[in-house]
Design a protein around this motif. Structure first.
Motif, PDB file in Angstrom:
ATOM      1  N   PRO A 138       0.806  -1.215   0.000  1.00  0.00           N
ATOM      2  CA  PRO A 138       0.000   0.000   0.000  1.00  0.00           C
ATOM      3  C   PRO A 138       0.849   1.279   0.000  1.00  0.00           C
ATOM      4  N   GLU A 139       0.268   2.304  -0.627  1.00  0.00           N
ATOM      5  CA  GLU A 139       0.856   3.635  -0.653  1.00  0.00           C
ATOM      6  C   GLU A 139      -0.127   4.563   0.056  1.00  0.00           C
ATOM      7  N   VAL A 140       0.283   5.138   1.171  1.00  0.00           N
ATOM      8  CA  VAL A 140      -0.565   6.035   1.964  1.00  0.00           C
ATOM      9  C   VAL A 140      -0.121   7.462   1.659  1.00  0.00           C
ATOM     10  N   ILE A 141      -1.046   8.288   1.166  1.00  0.00           N
ATOM     11  CA  ILE A 141      -0.682   9.628   0.688  1.00  0.00           C
ATOM     12  C   ILE A 141      -1.609  10.675   1.295  1.00  0.00           C
ATOM     13  N   ASP A 142      -1.015  11.784   1.711  1.00  0.00           N
ATOM     14  CA  ASP A 142      -1.775  12.920   2.206  1.00  0.00           C
ATOM     15  C   ASP A 142      -2.622  13.494   1.074  1.00  0.00           C
ATOM     16  N   ARG A 143      -3.876  13.719   1.333  1.00  0.00           N
ATOM     17  CA  ARG A 143      -4.813  14.193   0.302  1.00  0.00           C
ATOM     18  C   ARG A 143      -4.351  15.516  -0.311  1.00  0.00           C
ATOM     19  N   ARG A 144      -3.898  16.464   0.514  1.00  0.00           N
ATOM     20  CA  ARG A 144      -3.461  17.762  -0.020  1.00  0.00           C
ATOM     21  C   ARG A 144      -2.250  17.613  -0.930  1.00  0.00           C
ATOM     22  N   ALA A 145      -1.314  16.756  -0.549  1.00  0.00           N
ATOM     23  CA  ALA A 145      -0.131  16.532  -1.387  1.00  0.00           C
ATOM     24  C   ALA A 145      -0.531  15.882  -2.705  1.00  0.00           C
ATOM     25  N   LEU A 146      -1.491  14.962  -2.664  1.00  0.00           N
ATOM     26  CA  LEU A 146      -1.961  14.319  -3.896  1.00  0.00           C
ATOM     27  C   LEU A 146      -2.685  15.319  -4.781  1.00  0.00           C
ATOM     28  N   ASP A 147      -3.522  16.175  -4.189  1.00  0.00           N
ATOM     29  CA  ASP A 147      -4.208  17.223  -4.969  1.00  0.00           C
ATOM     30  C   ASP A 147      -3.192  18.090  -5.704  1.00  0.00           C
ATOM     31  N   GLU A 148      -2.161  18.520  -4.980  1.00  0.00           N
ATOM     32  CA  GLU A 148      -1.116  19.364  -5.570  1.00  0.00           C
ATOM     33  C   GLU A 148      -0.394  18.633  -6.692  1.00  0.00           C
ATOM     34  N   ALA A 149      -0.038  17.385  -6.457  1.00  0.00           N
ATOM     35  CA  ALA A 149       0.686  16.603  -7.462  1.00  0.00           C
ATOM     36  C   ALA A 149      -0.162  16.373  -8.705  1.00  0.00           C
ATOM     37  N   VAL A 150      -1.425  16.070  -8.517  1.00  0.00           N
ATOM     38  CA  VAL A 150      -2.320  15.818  -9.655  1.00  0.00           C
ATOM     39  C   VAL A 150      -2.505  17.087 -10.480  1.00  0.00           C
ATOM     40  N   SER A 151      -2.519  18.239  -9.827  1.00  0.00           N
ATOM     41  CA  SER A 151      -2.693  19.501 -10.562  1.00  0.00           C
ATOM     42  C   SER A 151      -1.499  19.810 -11.469  1.00  0.00           C
TER      43      SER A 151
END
Length: 165
Positions: A119-132
């Motif tokens: 599993p990869e556990v990721i902070d939602r805000r960091a994922l939002d930023e990365a996806v943008s």
């Protein structure tokens, strides 16, 4: 395809119900890492409720009890870290060299290399930023996206985690 599971469906104890687990389906792998279809990832991230604080990616259609147990322990460890992602890993075992065209430039010390696995556990805000910031790719590793946007990645080794940037 990213199949979502909420905390209640998987009976997760940690994370206060603010966790979503995405099961990555479709068989795209880069070594032990999962690869996610970018249009699907973007859509799923945009559709997440604001209450979701943590996103987990697994490579099973339905996470088995041992994976759910691991996710729970990883979430508990993740909440104590100053990191944007917490991932399981496999140590590099093959010789790795840096090349410039057809010329080998140098060997790379294997002890500093890790291959991410779920599993990869990721902070939602960091994922939002990365996806943008995604440009042009069709398949991506969620953790690699976070790392490329400057996030801190912590390798998970059971009861302990070490933060790397």
């Amino acid at each position: 395809m990213l199949r979502p599971f909420n905390s209640r469906q998987l009976h997760l104890v940690e994370g206060g119900g603010r966790v979503v687990v995405f099961s990555v389906l479709g068989g795209r792998y880069a070594g032990p890492s999962v690869m996610v279809h970018v249009p699907t990832l973007v859509r799923r991230v945009l559709e997440l409720p604001r209450s979701i604080a943590t996103v987990v990616f697994v490579d099973e259609p339905v996470p088995d009890p041992s994976t759910v147990w691991t996710i729970d322990h990883m979430i508990a460890a993740f909440e104590e870290l100053d990191a944007d992602a917490l991932v399981q890993y496999v140590a590099a075992t093959e010789a790795v060299k840096r090349a410039n065209g057809d010329v080998l430039v140098e060997g790379i010390e294997r002890s500093s290399l890790l291959a991410i696995r779920s599993p990869e556990v990721i902070d939602r805000r960091a994922l939002d930023e990365a996806v943008s910031r995604i440009t042009g790719e069709l398949w991506v590793s969620p953790t690699a996206l976070v790392a490329a946007s400057g996030g801190k990645i912590a390798p998970y080794g059971g009861s302990s985690a070490l933060v790397r940037s």
